[in-house]
Design an enzyme around this catalytic site. Structure first.
Site, PDB file in Angstrom:
ATOM      1  N   MET A  32      56.334  68.801  37.551  1.00  0.00           N
ATOM      2  CA  MET A  32      56.572  67.738  38.522  1.00  0.00           C
ATOM      3  C   MET A  32      57.194  68.322  39.768  1.00  0.00           C
ATOM      4  SD  MET A  32      59.998  65.497  37.635  1.00  0.00           S
ATOM      5  CE  MET A  32      59.680  64.572  39.144  1.00  0.00           C
ATOM      6  N   ASN A  33      56.869  67.693  40.927  1.00  0.00           N
ATOM      7  CA  ASN A  33      57.641  67.972  42.133  1.00  0.00           C
ATOM      8  C   ASN A  33      57.980  66.658  42.826  1.00  0.00           C
ATOM      9  OD1 ASN A  33      54.647  68.871  42.603  1.00  0.00           O
ATOM     10  ND2 ASN A  33      55.330  68.560  44.714  1.00  0.00           N
ATOM     11  N   ASP A  34      57.573  66.410  44.026  1.00  0.00           N
ATOM     12  CA  ASP A  34      58.128  65.328  44.843  1.00  0.00           C
ATOM     13  C   ASP A  34      58.056  63.940  44.185  1.00  0.00           C
ATOM     14  OD1 ASP A  34      57.923  67.519  46.479  1.00  0.00           O
ATOM     15  OD2 ASP A  34      56.565  66.582  47.920  1.00  0.00           O
ATOM     16  N   GLN A  50      54.655  63.705  42.018  1.00  0.00           N
ATOM     17  CA  GLN A  50      53.670  64.767  42.000  1.00  0.00           C
ATOM     18  C   GLN A  50      53.693  65.431  40.623  1.00  0.00           C
ATOM     19  OE1 GLN A  50      51.715  66.203  45.260  1.00  0.00           O
ATOM     20  NE2 GLN A  50      51.716  64.033  44.737  1.00  0.00           N
ATOM     21  N   PHE A  91      48.409  64.172  47.313  1.00  0.00           N
ATOM     22  CA  PHE A  91      49.689  64.778  47.627  1.00  0.00           C
ATOM     23  C   PHE A  91      50.745  63.673  47.759  1.00  0.00           C
ATOM     24  CE2 PHE A  91      49.003  69.365  49.198  1.00  0.00           C
ATOM     25  CZ  PHE A  91      47.988  69.569  48.293  1.00  0.00           C
ATOM     26  N   SER A  92      51.885  64.015  48.346  1.00  0.00           N
ATOM     27  CA  SER A  92      53.016  63.094  48.380  1.00  0.00           C
ATOM     28  C   SER A  92      52.761  61.903  49.300  1.00  0.00           C
ATOM     29  CB  SER A  92      54.279  63.827  48.828  1.00  0.00           C
ATOM     30  OG  SER A  92      54.641  64.792  47.875  1.00  0.00           O
ATOM     31  N   ARG A 152      50.334  65.396  56.274  1.00  0.00           N
ATOM     32  CA  ARG A 152      50.505  64.903  54.902  1.00  0.00           C
ATOM     33  C   ARG A 152      51.791  64.084  54.802  1.00  0.00           C
ATOM     34  NH1 ARG A 152      50.758  70.488  54.662  1.00  0.00           N
ATOM     35  NH2 ARG A 152      52.834  71.409  54.395  1.00  0.00           N
ATOM     36  N   ASP A 153      51.966  63.470  53.632  1.00  0.00           N
ATOM     37  CA  ASP A 153      53.208  62.809  53.223  1.00  0.00           C
ATOM     38  C   ASP A 153      53.496  61.515  53.985  1.00  0.00           C
ATOM     39  OD1 ASP A 153      53.382  65.198  51.775  1.00  0.00           O
ATOM     40  OD2 ASP A 153      54.713  66.116  53.255  1.00  0.00           O
ATOM     41  N   GLU A 202      57.611  68.192  56.704  1.00  0.00           N
ATOM     42  CA  GLU A 202      57.173  67.603  55.444  1.00  0.00           C
ATOM     43  C   GLU A 202      58.001  66.378  55.007  1.00  0.00           C
ATOM     44  OE1 GLU A 202      54.845  70.896  52.830  1.00  0.00           O
ATOM     45  OE2 GLU A 202      56.977  70.705  52.400  1.00  0.00           O
TER      46      GLU A 202
END
Length: 467
Positions: A32-34, A50, A91-92, A152-153, A202
């Protein structure tokens, strides 16, 4: 939609595994990330994130999903967004609840939950079953494309004065910065403005905070992935900051995979609370990689040296308290005071420790909280310098705030640590290498260069977020 459930249920998970936090969220399996798409909907907090369910390393992003009634007890759910089902790079991004049905998508049973994601172009997905499953919005078409080679994001918030939704998206158009887009219905988006800053990289987040708790004094706080932020005003078109030098939410900002990154605030939280979590990338075990910081409530408070974001553990942490012990006028010497077994041990609880240091009655130079392995070394968790009035090398507010700043609160959860002081203006969320799987450590508070007096010492034992 079978692709979203093929990996569910996850393998049976022993949340007593070494290094896995007992009250910090981590995935049952995989990477896992964000944190993504954080929303509150009809009594339930939805955490999307994520996720690579097939590996302990970053690859082919999915959106994992977990829910909680109270921000501290979590249940992992089937994957929400799957690359075989949902278009674009997953993505995020952020999410909102369309409670007034501006999108026209509501059903008799549910308000739309809309989440935004994508790179080099923003797409949206909509849930009409309370956040469990998502369909591409408007056939998955690109809703907005920020200029630049990379973008992104997306994060979306509601701007009531202009009656529109506002999207903030990072892009590298002539350097770092974010683009603002506006929409009346979450479907048709128009470019509004760009805010350029070299530090604004980001995962932008925008939250609306009442200055000093006054609902008539609303401010917008623009935050980057590393936790840098500016306080300012958004007039429906442009973000105008009060200054140009960012402050930081935490005392230990870093990059992707560090102790604190890509924090995001929940949308639609009752009573207008601002609740935030971040990705902590340095925690891993045999079946998972990464965890989230413990949820904090953020407030915007003014002081003699300006306006600052203050972060403190959400009040719901009390639901995890198993035992609370408070002592008055506690003496701490160089020999140290045993606080309790270290939460890194497999069958022990987490700890929530709060000390109020009486500086006037203390001769010590420093007060140190550490994890000690019998017969081995000691690992410092946090250190308060009484002479310099500093915590972990960071000066605390002085003068009229000195008495309050001497109150230090520490959450210890195996290798996850959070430190709070100065009413939450000082906030540190880190992964510490506290655990020795072969030996059980203990937590010890000791004085250095003299003795210290604590006007109060409160030790709260914390149960697990998982059953």
């Amino acid at each position: 939609m079978t692709a979203t459930t093929e990996l569910f249920p996850y393998p049976a998970t022993d949340h007593r595994e070494p290094r896995r936090g007992r009250f910090h969220f981590s995935p049952q399996a995989g990477w896992m990330n964000d944190p993504n798409g954080l929303v509150y909907y009809r009594g339930t907090y939805h955490l999307y994130f994520q996720h690579n369910p097939r590996s302990l390393e970053w690859d082919t992003m999915h959106w994992g999903h977990a829910t909680s009634p109270d921000l501290v007890h979590w249940t992992q759910r089937p994957i929400a967004l799957h690359p075989d089902v949902h278009p674009g790079a997953l993505f995020s991004g952020g999410g909102v609840v369309d409670v007034t049905n501006t999108s026209g998508l509501a059903t008799a049973q549910h308000d739309p939950i809309v989440v935004f994601t994508g790179t080099q172009g923003v797409r949206a997905m909509v849930s009409l079953d309370g956040g469990d499953t998502f369909e591409p919005l408007d056939d998955g078409r690109v809703l907005a494309t920020p200029p630049g080679r990379e973008s992104r994001d997306p994060k979306v918030f509601r701007h009531e004065p202009s009656g529109r939704w506002v999207m903030v998206v990072w892009s590298d158009d002539d350097g770092n910065g974010v683009n603002f887009f506006g929409s009346p219905d979450l479907r048709e988006w128009t470019f509004l403005s760009r805010f350029a800053a070299d530090w604004m990289f980001e995962c932008p987040d925008v939250s609306v905070m009442a200055l000093d708790g006054d609902p008539g004094e609303l401010r917008h706080v623009l935050v980057s992935a590393s936790g840098g932020y500016l306080v300012g005003d958004f007039d429906g078109l442009e973000f105008v900051p009060a200054g140009d030098r960012p402050q930081h939410v935490t005392r230990h900002p870093g990059g992707a995979g560090s102790d604190y990154y890509a924090a995001q605030t929940f949308s639609n939280v009752p009573d207008g609370r601002v609740v935030s979590v971040a990705w902590q990338g340095r925690n891993r075990g045999p079946t998972w990689t990464g965890n989230l910081s413990f949820p904090v409530e953020q407030r915007l408070l003014s002081s003699a040296d300006g306006v600052h974001v203050h972060s403190e553990p959400v009040a719901e942490i009390a639901l995890l308290h198993r035992e609370v012990r408070t002592e008055q006028d506690v003496a701490v010497t160089a020999a140290g005071l045993r606080i309790g077994a270290d939460p890194s041990a497999r069958d022990t609880d987490g700890l929530d420790v709060e000390v109020a240091v009486d500086r006037a009655r203390s001769s010590a130079r420093r007060l140190i909280l550490e994890a000690v392995v019998p017969g081995g070394c000691a690992e410092t968790i946090t250190a308060y310098d009484l002479e310099e009035h500093a915590l972990d090398g960071h000066s605390l507010p002085a003068a009229g705030q000195a008495a309050d700043a001497a109150v230090v609160r520490v959450l210890v959860d195996r290798d996850q640590v959070a430190v709070f002081a100065a009413g939450g203006r000082h906030y540190l969320a880190v992964n510490r290498a506290l655990e020795d799987p072969e030996r059980t450590a203990e937590l010890r508070l000791r004085a250095d260069g003299g003795d210290a007096v604590l006007s109060t010492l409160t030790v709260r034992r914390l149960g697990a977020s998982w059953s």
